[in-house]
Design a protein around this motif. Structure first.
Motif, PDB file in Angstrom:
ATOM      1  N   THR A 166       0.800  -0.400   9.253  1.00 13.08           N
ATOM      2  CA  THR A 166       2.206  -0.777   9.370  1.00 13.08           C
ATOM      3  C   THR A 166       2.964  -0.259   8.147  1.00 13.08           C
ATOM      4  O   THR A 166       2.377   0.025   7.108  1.00 13.08           O
ATOM      5  CB  THR A 166       2.368  -2.305   9.461  1.00 13.08           C
ATOM      6  OG1 THR A 166       1.815  -2.914   8.286  1.00 13.08           O
ATOM      7  CG2 THR A 166       1.678  -2.848  10.700  1.00 13.08           C
ATOM      8  N   GLY A 167       4.287  -0.186   8.305  1.00 11.26           N
ATOM      9  CA  GLY A 167       5.108   0.304   7.203  1.00 11.26           C
ATOM     10  C   GLY A 167       5.576   1.723   7.446  1.00 11.26           C
ATOM     11  O   GLY A 167       5.471   2.259   8.553  1.00 11.26           O
ATOM     12  N   ARG A 168       6.085   2.321   6.410  1.00  7.57           N
ATOM     13  CA  ARG A 168       6.654   3.663   6.504  1.00  7.57           C
ATOM     14  C   ARG A 168       5.585   4.713   6.232  1.00  7.57           C
ATOM     15  O   ARG A 168       4.669   4.500   5.431  1.00  7.57           O
ATOM     16  CB  ARG A 168       7.809   3.801   5.518  1.00  7.57           C
ATOM     17  CG  ARG A 168       8.883   2.734   5.692  1.00  7.57           C
ATOM     18  CD  ARG A 168       9.959   2.845   4.631  1.00  7.57           C
ATOM     19  NE  ARG A 168      10.768   4.028   4.837  1.00  7.57           N
ATOM     20  CZ  ARG A 168      11.317   4.740   3.834  1.00  7.57           C
ATOM     21  NH1 ARG A 168      11.078   4.388   2.584  1.00  7.57           N
ATOM     22  NH2 ARG A 168      12.069   5.778   4.092  1.00  7.57           N
ATOM     23  N   VAL A 169       5.733   5.858   6.876  1.00  9.98           N
ATOM     24  CA  VAL A 169       4.743   6.925   6.703  1.00  9.98           C
ATOM     25  C   VAL A 169       4.710   7.417   5.259  1.00  9.98           C
ATOM     26  O   VAL A 169       3.651   7.785   4.744  1.00  9.98           O
ATOM     27  CB  VAL A 169       4.998   8.099   7.675  1.00  9.98           C
ATOM     28  CG1 VAL A 169       4.765   7.663   9.116  1.00  9.98           C
ATOM     29  CG2 VAL A 169       6.393   8.692   7.501  1.00  9.98           C
ATOM     30  N   THR A 170       5.851   7.409   4.591  1.00  9.70           N
ATOM     31  CA  THR A 170       5.884   7.860   3.190  1.00  9.70           C
ATOM     32  C   THR A 170       5.063   6.933   2.304  1.00  9.70           C
ATOM     33  O   THR A 170       4.336   7.380   1.416  1.00  9.70           O
ATOM     34  CB  THR A 170       7.330   7.931   2.673  1.00  9.70           C
ATOM     35  OG1 THR A 170       8.028   6.740   3.048  1.00  9.70           O
ATOM     36  CG2 THR A 170       8.066   9.123   3.245  1.00  9.70           C
ATOM     37  N   THR A 171       5.182   5.631   2.557  1.00  4.56           N
ATOM     38  CA  THR A 171       4.410   4.655   1.778  1.00  4.56           C
ATOM     39  C   THR A 171       2.922   4.845   2.005  1.00  4.56           C
ATOM     40  O   THR A 171       2.113   4.775   1.060  1.00  4.56           O
ATOM     41  CB  THR A 171       4.830   3.223   2.152  1.00  4.56           C
ATOM     42  OG1 THR A 171       6.234   3.073   1.958  1.00  4.56           O
ATOM     43  CG2 THR A 171       4.104   2.201   1.300  1.00  4.56           C
ATOM     44  N   TYR A 172       2.553   5.102   3.244  1.00  4.99           N
ATOM     45  CA  TYR A 172       1.132   5.297   3.553  1.00  4.99           C
ATOM     46  C   TYR A 172       0.579   6.523   2.837  1.00  4.99           C
ATOM     47  O   TYR A 172      -0.483   6.465   2.214  1.00  4.99           O
ATOM     48  CB  TYR A 172       0.923   5.439   5.061  1.00  4.99           C
ATOM     49  CG  TYR A 172      -0.520   5.741   5.390  1.00  4.99           C
ATOM     50  CD1 TYR A 172      -1.462   4.724   5.466  1.00  4.99           C
ATOM     51  CD2 TYR A 172      -0.958   7.056   5.571  1.00  4.99           C
ATOM     52  CE1 TYR A 172      -2.792   4.994   5.724  1.00  4.99           C
ATOM     53  CE2 TYR A 172      -2.285   7.337   5.824  1.00  4.99           C
ATOM     54  CZ  TYR A 172      -3.197   6.310   5.901  1.00  4.99           C
ATOM     55  OH  TYR A 172      -4.519   6.590   6.134  1.00  4.99           O
ATOM     56  N   VAL A 173       1.278   7.647   2.939  1.00  3.96           N
ATOM     57  CA  VAL A 173       0.799   8.877   2.297  1.00  3.96           C
ATOM     58  C   VAL A 173       0.737   8.707   0.786  1.00  3.96           C
ATOM     59  O   VAL A 173      -0.187   9.187   0.131  1.00  3.96           O
ATOM     60  CB  VAL A 173       1.683  10.083   2.686  1.00  3.96           C
ATOM     61  CG1 VAL A 173       1.295  11.328   1.885  1.00  3.96           C
ATOM     62  CG2 VAL A 173       1.553  10.368   4.179  1.00  3.96           C
ATOM     63  N   ASP A 174       1.700   7.991   0.231  1.00  2.39           N
ATOM     64  CA  ASP A 174       1.701   7.723  -1.208  1.00  2.39           C
ATOM     65  C   ASP A 174       0.439   6.965  -1.603  1.00  2.39           C
ATOM     66  O   ASP A 174      -0.258   7.327  -2.564  1.00  2.39           O
ATOM     67  CB  ASP A 174       2.952   6.920  -1.567  1.00  2.39           C
ATOM     68  CG  ASP A 174       3.131   6.735  -3.074  1.00  2.39           C
ATOM     69  OD1 ASP A 174       2.406   7.400  -3.847  1.00  2.39           O
ATOM     70  OD2 ASP A 174       3.991   5.930  -3.474  1.00  2.39           O
ATOM     71  N   SER A 175       0.115   5.916  -0.851  1.00  3.55           N
ATOM     72  CA  SER A 175      -1.032   5.077  -1.203  1.00  3.55           C
ATOM     73  C   SER A 175      -2.366   5.778  -0.953  1.00  3.55           C
ATOM     74  O   SER A 175      -3.362   5.476  -1.616  1.00  3.55           O
ATOM     75  CB  SER A 175      -0.985   3.767  -0.417  1.00  3.55           C
ATOM     76  OG  SER A 175      -1.107   4.014   0.969  1.00  3.55           O
ATOM     77  N   ALA A 176      -2.392   6.716  -0.006  1.00  3.50           N
ATOM     78  CA  ALA A 176      -3.643   7.389   0.356  1.00  3.50           C
ATOM     79  C   ALA A 176      -3.668   8.842  -0.110  1.00  3.50           C
ATOM     80  O   ALA A 176      -4.466   9.635   0.384  1.00  3.50           O
ATOM     81  CB  ALA A 176      -3.838   7.323   1.865  1.00  3.50           C
ATOM     82  N   PHE A 177      -2.838   9.174  -1.103  1.00  5.14           N
ATOM     83  CA  PHE A 177      -2.645  10.580  -1.429  1.00  5.14           C
ATOM     84  C   PHE A 177      -3.922  11.277  -1.900  1.00  5.14           C
ATOM     85  O   PHE A 177      -4.116  12.465  -1.647  1.00  5.14           O
ATOM     86  CB  PHE A 177      -1.553  10.753  -2.486  1.00  5.14           C
ATOM     87  CG  PHE A 177      -1.250  12.203  -2.753  1.00  5.14           C
ATOM     88  CD1 PHE A 177      -0.515  12.939  -1.845  1.00  5.14           C
ATOM     89  CD2 PHE A 177      -1.726  12.831  -3.901  1.00  5.14           C
ATOM     90  CE1 PHE A 177      -0.253  14.286  -2.060  1.00  5.14           C
ATOM     91  CE2 PHE A 177      -1.464  14.178  -4.129  1.00  5.14           C
ATOM     92  CZ  PHE A 177      -0.728  14.901  -3.204  1.00  5.14           C
ATOM     93  N   GLU A 178      -4.794  10.554  -2.566  1.00  3.37           N
ATOM     94  CA  GLU A 178      -6.027  11.181  -3.055  1.00  3.37           C
ATOM     95  C   GLU A 178      -6.803  11.823  -1.906  1.00  3.37           C
ATOM     96  O   GLU A 178      -7.403  12.883  -2.062  1.00  3.37           O
ATOM     97  CB  GLU A 178      -6.901  10.141  -3.755  1.00  3.37           C
ATOM     98  CG  GLU A 178      -8.136  10.730  -4.422  1.00  3.37           C
ATOM     99  CD  GLU A 178      -8.902   9.700  -5.230  1.00  3.37           C
ATOM    100  OE1 GLU A 178     -10.095   9.924  -5.474  1.00  3.37           O
ATOM    101  OE2 GLU A 178      -8.298   8.667  -5.606  1.00  3.37           O
ATOM    102  N   ARG A 179      -6.721  11.185  -0.747  1.00  5.71           N
ATOM    103  CA  ARG A 179      -7.403  11.718   0.441  1.00  5.71           C
ATOM    104  C   ARG A 179      -6.772  13.022   0.913  1.00  5.71           C
ATOM    105  O   ARG A 179      -7.441  13.871   1.523  1.00  5.71           O
ATOM    106  CB  ARG A 179      -7.339  10.671   1.549  1.00  5.71           C
ATOM    107  CG  ARG A 179      -7.869  11.123   2.884  1.00  5.71           C
ATOM    108  CD  ARG A 179      -7.684  10.035   3.928  1.00  5.71           C
ATOM    109  NE  ARG A 179      -7.992  10.504   5.258  1.00  5.71           N
ATOM    110  CZ  ARG A 179      -7.755   9.830   6.372  1.00  5.71           C
ATOM    111  NH1 ARG A 179      -7.214   8.625   6.299  1.00  5.71           N
ATOM    112  NH2 ARG A 179      -8.059  10.325   7.557  1.00  5.71           N
ATOM    113  N   PHE A 180      -5.474  13.183   0.664  1.00  4.86           N
ATOM    114  CA  PHE A 180      -4.740  14.324   1.197  1.00  4.86           C
ATOM    115  C   PHE A 180      -4.331  15.343   0.137  1.00  4.86           C
ATOM    116  O   PHE A 180      -3.569  16.262   0.415  1.00  4.86           O
ATOM    117  CB  PHE A 180      -3.468  13.833   1.908  1.00  4.86           C
ATOM    118  CG  PHE A 180      -3.725  12.836   2.996  1.00  4.86           C
ATOM    119  CD1 PHE A 180      -4.524  13.159   4.079  1.00  4.86           C
ATOM    120  CD2 PHE A 180      -3.170  11.568   2.943  1.00  4.86           C
ATOM    121  CE1 PHE A 180      -4.765  12.242   5.090  1.00  4.86           C
ATOM    122  CE2 PHE A 180      -3.401  10.638   3.945  1.00  4.86           C
ATOM    123  CZ  PHE A 180      -4.204  10.984   5.024  1.00  4.86           C
ATOM    124  N   SER A 181      -4.821  15.199  -1.081  1.00  8.18           N
ATOM    125  CA  SER A 181      -4.335  16.023  -2.189  1.00  8.18           C
ATOM    126  C   SER A 181      -4.587  17.518  -1.992  1.00  8.18           C
ATOM    127  O   SER A 181      -3.881  18.348  -2.570  1.00  8.18           O
ATOM    128  CB  SER A 181      -4.959  15.554  -3.506  1.00  8.18           C
ATOM    129  OG  SER A 181      -6.372  15.658  -3.443  1.00  8.18           O
TER     130      SER A 181
END
Length: 233
Positions: A183-198
């Motif tokens: 839940t929440g905004r996609v930007t918040t999710y990517v921010d919190s999981a950024f290490e996975r997507f770096s």
């Protein structure tokens, strides 16, 4: 790829939500049209041209196309599409756009981020990639507002089961009941999981607000501008 004008006939109109329509057309006569996943066509909406991404997966000589259209109040294109019926004609030109995935990026891990009808080009691009045997990691983060705004989730859930390298993260920003997913905004999710997507090459598509915020977030995280591709809907 040269732009041409085509006459098409509406073959089906499917409401995905109360304000999102999937439009099916066929070319008349059935003259094959070659396009690349991620491209769009322009509709002649009673003298005004409006652009819509092709959601069908290219086969190399297509005579039918599908589109996903958001119906906004009093919009010229929306009013035109809302008034269509099966059997009606649409003049359109294209294909246009360079939002597709380049061969140089075929050895990259990818992350697609979409909100609302921003999913339209990815509905063509992701299946096209996977059916061509793309072996690197592909993740889609797709957000809509609430349960009543959900569409295409089933399609991507099915793709996730078929392709081990594909991950689908559906999100609701304002769920109305108990939603088991993110839940929440996609930007918040990517921010919190950024290490996975770096290490990912990012493709962003959706509202101007989302795309602008996501690009700023990625740049702040140290992502290079050439690793961020975007399209605003």
């Amino acid at each position: 790829m040269a732009m041409q004008t085509y006459l098409t006939e509406v073959t089906a109109i499917k409401y995905l939500t109360t304000d999102t329509v999937e439009l099916h057309v066929r070319l008349v006569p059935p003259e094959p049209l070659s396009f690349l996943a991620g491209q769009f066509m322009q509709f002649d909406c009673s003298g005004t041209w409006r652009s819509y991404s092709i959601t069908s997966v290219p086969t190399g000589g297509d005579v039918t196309l599908t589109f996903c259209v958001k119906l906004v109040p009093d919009g010229i294109g929306s009013t035109f599409v809302r008034n269509l019926a099966v059997g009606d004609s649409i003049s359109m030109r294209g294909p246009l756009g360079v939002f597709g995935i380049k061969e140089i990026d075929f050895n990259r891990n990818l992350c697609f981020v979409a909100t609302g009808v921003g999913i339209a080009p990815f509905y063509s691009m992701i299946p096209d990639l996977l059916t061509k045997g793309y072996v690197h990691a592909v993740t889609l983060v797709f957000g809509v507002r609430s349960e009543e705004d959900v569409f295409y989730f089933d399609k991507f859930n099915s793709l996730e089961k078929l392709h081990p390298n594909f991950g689908f993260i559906p999100m609701l920003s304002q769920p109305k009941s108990h939603w088991p997913g993110e839940t929440g905004r996609v930007t918040t999710y990517v921010d919190s999981a950024f290490e996975r997507f770096s290490d990912r090459l990012f493709y962003l598509c959706g509202s101007q607000e989302m795309v602008t915020e996501m690009r700023a977030l990625l740049l702040k995280k140290g992502h290079h501008t050439h690793d961020i591709h975007l399209e605003i809907f």
